[in-house]
Scaffold this motif. Structure first.
Motif, PDB file in Angstrom:
ATOM      1  N   PRO A 146       0.811  -1.223   0.000  1.00  0.00           N
ATOM      2  CA  PRO A 146       0.000   0.000   0.000  1.00  0.00           C
ATOM      3  C   PRO A 146       0.846   1.277   0.000  1.00  0.00           C
ATOM      4  CG  PRO A 146      -0.922  -1.597   1.526  1.00  0.00           C
ATOM      5  CD  PRO A 146       0.404  -2.152   1.062  1.00  0.00           C
ATOM      6  N   ASP A 147       2.126   1.156   0.357  1.00  0.00           N
ATOM      7  CA  ASP A 147       3.021   2.320   0.393  1.00  0.00           C
ATOM      8  C   ASP A 147       3.685   2.623  -0.942  1.00  0.00           C
ATOM      9  OD1 ASP A 147       2.547   2.695   3.126  1.00  0.00           O
ATOM     10  OD2 ASP A 147       4.110   1.255   3.660  1.00  0.00           O
ATOM     11  N   GLY A 148       3.615   1.701  -1.912  1.00  0.00           N
ATOM     12  CA  GLY A 148       4.254   1.963  -3.193  1.00  0.00           C
ATOM     13  C   GLY A 148       4.635   0.701  -3.935  1.00  0.00           C
ATOM     14  N   GLU A 149       5.387   0.911  -5.023  1.00  0.00           N
ATOM     15  CA  GLU A 149       5.835  -0.190  -5.865  1.00  0.00           C
ATOM     16  C   GLU A 149       7.305   0.025  -6.189  1.00  0.00           C
ATOM     17  OE1 GLU A 149       4.060  -2.662  -9.651  1.00  0.00           O
ATOM     18  OE2 GLU A 149       3.827  -0.479  -9.674  1.00  0.00           O
ATOM     19  N   TRP A 150       8.079  -1.074  -6.133  1.00  0.00           N
ATOM     20  CA  TRP A 150       9.520  -0.996  -6.326  1.00  0.00           C
ATOM     21  C   TRP A 150      10.004  -2.085  -7.275  1.00  0.00           C
ATOM     22  CZ3 TRP A 150       6.978  -0.613  -1.721  1.00  0.00           C
ATOM     23  CH2 TRP A 150       7.166   0.539  -0.959  1.00  0.00           C
TER      24      TRP A 150
END
Length: 198
Positions: A146-150
């Motif tokens: 939920p905090d991002g994609e890496w």
């Protein structure tokens, strides 16, 4: 360390050390105040600090360097891509036990890798924990939370400092696709244990 020392002392005392396999590993990276440097993150996270764990195997006649019973520094490490899924197939093969024909094992016999005679057959691994997802394919690592994609290239960035998601859209799409394919395979697989979400 003390407990492992007690195991080795027992094996040596009873002349079992040369015919006993000792495997030590963790189920996740260090949590709380643990220092996982140079790895990013820790227990409960999809970064390498949470999923890459130590594994020490003393297996006389198999491992290319047998760890002595007494402490020693600078024992050579094997950095092959292996997972805990390899443990059961390896021990079954060593004991010359064929798995039940209706059981598909997710791992493989890794003895030749431990002996330094072959490269690992493993090329990919997938993780799902609540809303966090991750996939590794060769040296590529994809994470979505939920905090991002890496997206990381672990061969150049083991500390996962450089997010390549924006600059490598083709690799990003490939990793998303591999993860989606794995999820579909899991949906089609019958549950094999007490856990509904396998």
């Amino acid at each position: 360390d003390t407990a492992i020392g007690e195991v080795f002392t027992f094996l040596e005392k009873h002349n079992l050390a040369d015919r006993t396999i000792v495997i030590f590993f963790s189920d996740n990276g260090g949590g709380g105040g643990a220092d996982n440097t140079p790895l990013r993150g820790g227990k409960g996270r999809m970064f390498e600090g949470g999923v890459r764990v130590p594994c020490i195997i003393r297996w006389p006649g198999v491992t290319n360097t047998v760890i002595p019973l007494k402490p020693q520094r600078n024992v050579p490490a094997n950095d092959a891509f292996l997972t805990s899924l390899e443990i059961v197939p390896t021990l079954l093969a060593a004991a010359q036990i064929e798995p039940h024909p209706n059981i598909t094992l997710d791992g493989f016999d890794m003895r030749s890798v431990l002996a330094g005679k072959a490269k690992s057959q493993r090329t990919e691994m997938f993780w799902q924990r609540r809303a966090d997802s991750a996939a590794r394919y060769n040296n590529w690592k994809w994470i979505k939370t939920p905090d991002g994609e890496w997206l990381f290239d672990l061969s150049r960035d083991i500390s996962e400092k450089h997010n390549l998601a924006a600059s490598k859209p083709g690799i990003l799409a490939m990793m998303r696709g591999r993860f989606a394919n794995w999820k579909n395979q899991m949906k089609e697989t019958k549950p094999r244990g007490p856990f509904r979400d396998h």
